[in-house]
Design a protein around this motif. Structure first.
Motif, short mmCIF file in Angstrom:
data_model
loop_
_atom_site.label_atom_id
_atom_site.label_comp_id
_atom_site.label_asym_id
_atom_site.label_seq_id
_atom_site.Cartn_x
_atom_site.Cartn_y
_atom_site.Cartn_z
N ILE A 163 18.26 25.92 -20.39
CA ILE A 163 19.40 26.67 -20.51
C ILE A 163 19.66 27.57 -19.20
O ILE A 163 18.81 28.37 -19.39
N VAL A 164 20.43 27.34 -18.43
CA VAL A 164 20.69 28.12 -17.37
C VAL A 164 21.84 29.04 -17.67
O VAL A 164 22.82 29.01 -18.57
N GLY A 165 21.89 30.18 -16.84
CA GLY A 165 23.09 31.10 -16.99
C GLY A 165 22.88 32.12 -18.06
O GLY A 165 21.91 32.28 -18.49
N VAL A 166 24.10 32.60 -18.28
CA VAL A 166 24.11 33.73 -19.33
C VAL A 166 23.64 33.02 -20.82
O VAL A 166 23.21 33.82 -21.49
N SER A 167 24.10 31.89 -20.87
CA SER A 167 23.91 31.33 -22.31
C SER A 167 22.38 31.16 -22.67
O SER A 167 22.09 31.48 -23.65
N GLY A 168 21.47 30.86 -21.49
CA GLY A 168 20.13 30.87 -21.73
C GLY A 168 19.65 32.26 -21.77
O GLY A 168 18.81 32.45 -22.72
N GLN A 240 37.11 -0.67 -5.45
CA GLN A 240 35.50 -0.61 -5.40
C GLN A 240 35.19 0.69 -4.63
O GLN A 240 35.87 1.22 -4.14
N GLY A 241 33.67 0.82 -4.90
CA GLY A 241 33.08 1.92 -4.53
C GLY A 241 33.58 3.15 -5.25
O GLY A 241 33.07 4.43 -4.82
N MET A 242 34.04 3.10 -6.44
CA MET A 242 34.14 4.18 -7.20
C MET A 242 32.83 4.83 -7.85
O MET A 242 31.84 3.74 -8.17
N PRO A 243 32.49 5.97 -8.03
CA PRO A 243 31.21 6.39 -8.52
C PRO A 243 31.10 5.84 -10.27
O PRO A 243 31.76 5.82 -10.96
N THR A 244 29.88 5.71 -10.30
CA THR A 244 29.40 5.34 -11.62
C THR A 244 29.14 6.32 -12.60
O THR A 244 28.74 7.52 -12.08
N ASP A 245 28.79 6.24 -13.74
CA ASP A 245 28.44 7.00 -14.60
C ASP A 245 27.02 7.72 -14.31
O ASP A 245 26.91 9.07 -14.19
N ASP A 246 26.15 6.95 -13.60
CA ASP A 246 24.74 7.46 -13.15
C ASP A 246 25.05 8.24 -11.77
O ASP A 246 24.56 9.51 -11.65
N ASP A 247 26.17 7.95 -10.85
CA ASP A 247 26.39 8.81 -9.98
C ASP A 247 26.96 10.35 -10.18
O ASP A 247 26.68 11.23 -9.64
N LEU A 248 27.63 10.25 -11.52
CA LEU A 248 28.39 11.48 -11.99
C LEU A 248 27.52 12.22 -12.66
O LEU A 248 27.88 13.48 -13.11
N ARG A 249 26.38 11.99 -13.07
CA ARG A 249 25.59 12.82 -14.08
C ARG A 249 25.05 13.98 -13.08
O ARG A 249 24.64 13.97 -11.97
N TYR A 250 24.99 15.19 -13.96
CA TYR A 250 24.57 16.33 -13.05
C TYR A 250 24.20 17.35 -14.23
O TYR A 250 24.65 17.20 -15.54
N ILE A 251 23.40 18.36 -13.77
CA ILE A 251 22.84 19.30 -14.68
C ILE A 251 23.87 20.77 -14.25
O ILE A 251 23.73 20.97 -13.15
N GLY A 252 24.26 21.38 -15.05
CA GLY A 252 25.27 22.34 -14.80
C GLY A 252 24.88 23.67 -15.84
O GLY A 252 24.24 23.23 -16.87
#
Length: 252
Positions: A163-168, A240-252
């Motif tokens: 958990i990053v940032g103030v929350s962590g 065509q060429g729209m991002p998939t769910d895997d492309d949109l995954r990120y950690i914030g």
């Protein structure tokens, strides 16, 4: 200005307040949740914290009046315990800034009588979630059972990367101060503002803290987001060429 400046803007008498943090993060889950509490209950802004660690910008209201970036504490009176809510539009821009600001937040909260802390946020799944679960983390083992009883899940290895940032840091630094500290994280896609996840987190907070709040406005926002999602899905099906769910995954 100094590195950190604290401005008193209001007064309130708090009875054993519970600190609840909701700063910007994944899906804006925590921020949406605490803003809902501020809107639904009687509230009073108490303190503003200005810092050179916030982005160099101002907000501009509908009348063209500006306000320097800051975080703020609000006193919220519920039908249960008083809440001391920490929110704002930004987090610090450096590692050291996160530590310095979190220490300041904890100093203020302790001065106001808070002994327990709940950090609210989201945990990204990379895909749309219709009925989000709420994941938990605590500063000490003693905080696990009450959250388990409220339906919070503790999953091995999640959230990935911690958990990053103030929350962590509220858990890490708050625990070192002897405070009871926990983080409630609603599952969310990670790429859309998520009022459904915010409601899931608030429902758990209601149970563990002991208050009741209505959700009509959050549910209306959730319906609006569903319409946005449907339009996005239609566009994905047409292009065509729209991002998939895997492309949109990120950690914030």
């Amino acid at each position: 200005m100094e590195d950190i400046e604290i401005e008193t803007v209001g007064e309130a008498t708090l009875r054993d307040p519970v600190l609840v943090e909701g700063l910007p993060g994944v899906g804006h889950v925590g921020k949406l949740a605490v803003e809902h509490l501020i809107e639904e209950f009687d509230s009073e802004e108490l303190t503003r914290i200005y810092a050179d660690e916030f982005p160099p910008q101002v907000t501009v209201d509908d009348d063209g009046v500006t306000e320097l970036a800051h975080a703020s504490f609000h006193a919220v009176s519920t039908d249960g315990p008083d809440l001391l809510i920490l929110t704002g539009d930004h987090q610090a821009q450096s590692h050291a800034g996160h530590y310095h600001l979190t220490d300041t937040f904890l100093d203020i909260a302790e001065d106001m009588g808070a002994e327990s802390v709940y950090a609210l946020g989201g945990v990204p799944t990379g895909e749309l979630v219709e009925e989000p679960d709420v994941l938990g983390a605590v500063a000490t083992n003693g905080g696990i059972d009450p959250l388990n009883d409220a339906g919070v899940e503790f999953r091995e290895g999640e959230p990935a990367g911690g958990i990053v940032g103030v929350s962590g840091l509220l858990l890490g630094l708050g625990g070192r101060r002897g405070l009871s500290a926990a983080c409630l994280m609603g599952e969310t896609s990670g790429y859309l503002v998520d009022p459904t996840s915010a409601q899931a987190v608030l429902e758990v907070l209601e149970t563990v803290v002991g208050f009741e709040v209505g959700y009509e406005s959050l549910e209306e926002r959730a319906e609006e987001m569903k319409e946005v999602v449907e339009k996005i899905q239609q566009m994905q099906g047409q292009q065509q060429g729209m991002p998939t769910d895997d492309d949109l995954r990120y950690i914030g």
